[in-house]
Design a protein around this motif. Structure first.
Motif, short mmCIF file in Angstrom:
data_model
loop_
_atom_site.label_atom_id
_atom_site.label_comp_id
_atom_site.label_asym_id
_atom_site.label_seq_id
_atom_site.Cartn_x
_atom_site.Cartn_y
_atom_site.Cartn_z
N ILE A 130 0.81 -1.22 0.00
CA ILE A 130 0.00 0.00 0.00
C ILE A 130 0.84 1.27 0.00
CG2 ILE A 130 -1.93 -1.17 1.14
CD1 ILE A 130 -1.12 0.26 3.74
N GLY A 131 2.16 1.12 0.04
CA GLY A 131 2.99 2.32 -0.06
C GLY A 131 3.98 2.53 1.07
N GLY A 132 4.09 1.57 1.99
CA GLY A 132 5.07 1.69 3.05
C GLY A 132 4.65 2.60 4.19
N PRO A 133 5.59 2.96 5.07
CA PRO A 133 5.25 3.76 6.26
C PRO A 133 4.54 5.07 5.95
CG PRO A 133 7.46 2.86 6.46
CD PRO A 133 7.01 2.54 5.07
N SER A 134 4.85 5.68 4.82
CA SER A 134 4.23 6.97 4.51
C SER A 134 2.74 6.85 4.26
CB SER A 134 4.90 7.60 3.28
OG SER A 134 4.74 6.77 2.14
N ALA A 135 2.25 5.61 4.02
CA ALA A 135 0.81 5.41 3.80
C ALA A 135 0.04 5.32 5.11
CB ALA A 135 0.58 4.14 2.98
N VAL A 136 0.74 5.18 6.22
CA VAL A 136 0.07 4.96 7.51
C VAL A 136 -0.46 6.28 8.06
CG1 VAL A 136 0.35 4.18 9.89
CG2 VAL A 136 1.49 2.95 8.03
N HIS A 137 -1.76 6.32 8.33
CA HIS A 137 -2.40 7.50 8.90
C HIS A 137 -2.28 7.49 10.43
CE1 HIS A 137 -5.25 10.83 9.14
NE2 HIS A 137 -5.92 10.15 10.06
N HIS A 138 -2.49 6.30 11.01
CA HIS A 138 -2.44 6.18 12.47
C HIS A 138 -2.15 4.75 12.87
CE1 HIS A 138 -4.25 5.95 16.63
NE2 HIS A 138 -3.54 7.06 16.71
N GLY A 243 2.25 10.44 10.09
CA GLY A 243 1.10 9.89 10.78
C GLY A 243 1.20 10.08 12.28
N ARG A 244 0.30 9.46 13.00
CA ARG A 244 0.26 9.53 14.45
C ARG A 244 0.20 8.13 15.03
NH1 ARG A 244 0.82 13.87 17.71
NH2 ARG A 244 -1.00 13.32 18.96
N TYR A 245 0.48 8.02 16.33
CA TYR A 245 0.36 6.74 17.02
C TYR A 245 -0.23 6.97 18.40
CZ TYR A 245 4.34 8.09 19.87
OH TYR A 245 5.16 8.77 20.74
N THR A 246 -0.86 5.93 18.93
CA THR A 246 -1.39 5.92 20.29
C THR A 246 -1.07 4.57 20.92
OG1 THR A 246 -3.23 7.35 19.62
CG2 THR A 246 -3.43 6.22 21.73
N LEU A 247 -0.54 4.61 22.14
CA LEU A 247 -0.27 3.39 22.90
C LEU A 247 -1.11 3.39 24.16
CD1 LEU A 247 3.66 3.44 22.88
CD2 LEU A 247 2.17 2.35 21.21
#
Length: 354
Positions: A130-138, A243-247
């Protein structure tokens, strides 16, 4: 076949590594063991040592697995100095100073078995598609952590009663000193740090594998509930590609079963990984691939612990690269210290410069 020594015969050794080493007797032969418990040592008909340092000095093996609890920095340094490839359970160390003392090496592997889970490897393939890390929204991580006793009830592990109290107290005091050097004297900061390096480090390693180490940590907090001995943890921030992350990590002593969910959301769908308790060998991680109107599920009963040991064998025999070596172990430690620094707890020590 490579001859290996085992340092530490506790829970993770008995539930995971020793069974997998026996299963892969085509690749490994255990020729030496060390542990503080004489009873545990007596179960093995190989060279036996009460002190892992003495075992390393004695030699007679090709590689070593460090399965003791706490920091592995000192033993890893001794083994590497003796020319031995090292597999060590997380954390690699509790301080950056310990890691700085290690030689520059590609002969060390940190035991993040989830990086070798077949569902994780399939998720990596999908992410690349799908395009690698840059495709990740969250990236959304949630860990629901029951008590260790409830997770291990099925295993009927013996409880050692013959560990010398002075030796155990000395090891615990040493680790306490290292945690203090890492984050300071505050009990809340120390408790958060231990959760990060002992449990959430698996998720930090997955985040690093999928998207790279977090670019920022803009929110980190803990809170407690009456009757629950461990705090909950919440962390948010930016990923390096925008993108962003939540733990989220919750200790729930009587929760029905361990559950860890890692979800990567992108513009067209999601990749959701649901991990079972790590102590159940060959229990599959479930990857759900949702994209547009379609949804598919991937599972495999190939055991992640076995696959990481095969990767270690390849490191020893072929010099193959591993997914987390010294650099990755240091990265996760620095991220953990940055999270503690961003929390509401007063911090000193290494975390002030993380």
């Amino acid at each position: 076949m490579i001859r290996v020594a085992i340092a530490g015969l506790g829970t993770i050794a008995r539930t995971a590594h020793l069974p997998m080493l026996a299963r892969r007797s085509d690749l490994f032969s255990v020729v030496a063991v060390s542990d503080l418990s004489p009873t545990a040592l007596a179960e093995f008909d190989v060279a036996r040592y009460a002190d892992a340092s003495e075992m390393i000095a004695a030699g007679g093996f090709d590689a070593i697995l460090l399965l003791t609890s706490g920091s592995h920095g000192t033993l890893a340094g001794q083994a590497l100095a003796a020319g031995l490839p090292v597999f060590c359970e997380k954390p690699l160390a509790l301080t950056r100073a310990e890691i700085a003392q290690l030689p520059d090496t590609d002969q060390l592997m940190v035991g993040y078995m989830k990086q070798y889970d077949p569902a994780v490897e399939r998720a990596l393939e999908e992410l690349d598609r799908i395009g690698g890390p840059s495709a990740v929204h969250h990236v959304d991580v949630t860990v629901l952590h029951p008590s260790g006793e409830s997770q291990l009830a099925f295993a009927h592990l013996p409880t050692p009663t013959d560990v010398p109290a002075t030796a155990l107290a000395s090891l615990r005091a040493h680790d306490d000193d290292l945690v203090r050097a890492a984050v300071g004297d505050d009990a809340g900061a120390q408790g958060l740090y231990r959760i990060l390096v002992n449990s959430l480090s698996h998720d930090l390693s997955l985040l690093r594998l999928f998207t790279g180490a977090p670019a920022t940590i803009d929110h980190a907090t803990t809170w407690t509930r009456k009757g629950v001995p461990e705090p909950s943890v919440e962390v948010t921030g930016d990923l390096s590609d925008g993108g962003r992350y939540t733990l989220h990590w919750h200790y729930l002593p009587d929760y029905p079963a361990y559950r860890e969910t890692v979800t990567l959301h992108h513009e067209r769908g999601s990749l959701e990984l649901v991990f079972p308790t790590p102590y159940l060998m060959n229990a599959p991680t479930v990857l759900t691939i949702a994209e547009g109107p379609t949804r598919s599920v991937f599972t495999s009963v190939d055991e992640a612990f076995e696959r990481e040991l095969v990767a270690f064998h390849s490191l020893v025999t072929k010099g193959s690269a591993v997914r987390t070596g010294v650099e990755g172990g240091l990265s996760d430690l620095v991220t953990s210290q940055r999270i503690v620094r961003a929390s509401q707890h007063p911090v000193s020590g290494e975390a002030m410069q993380a």
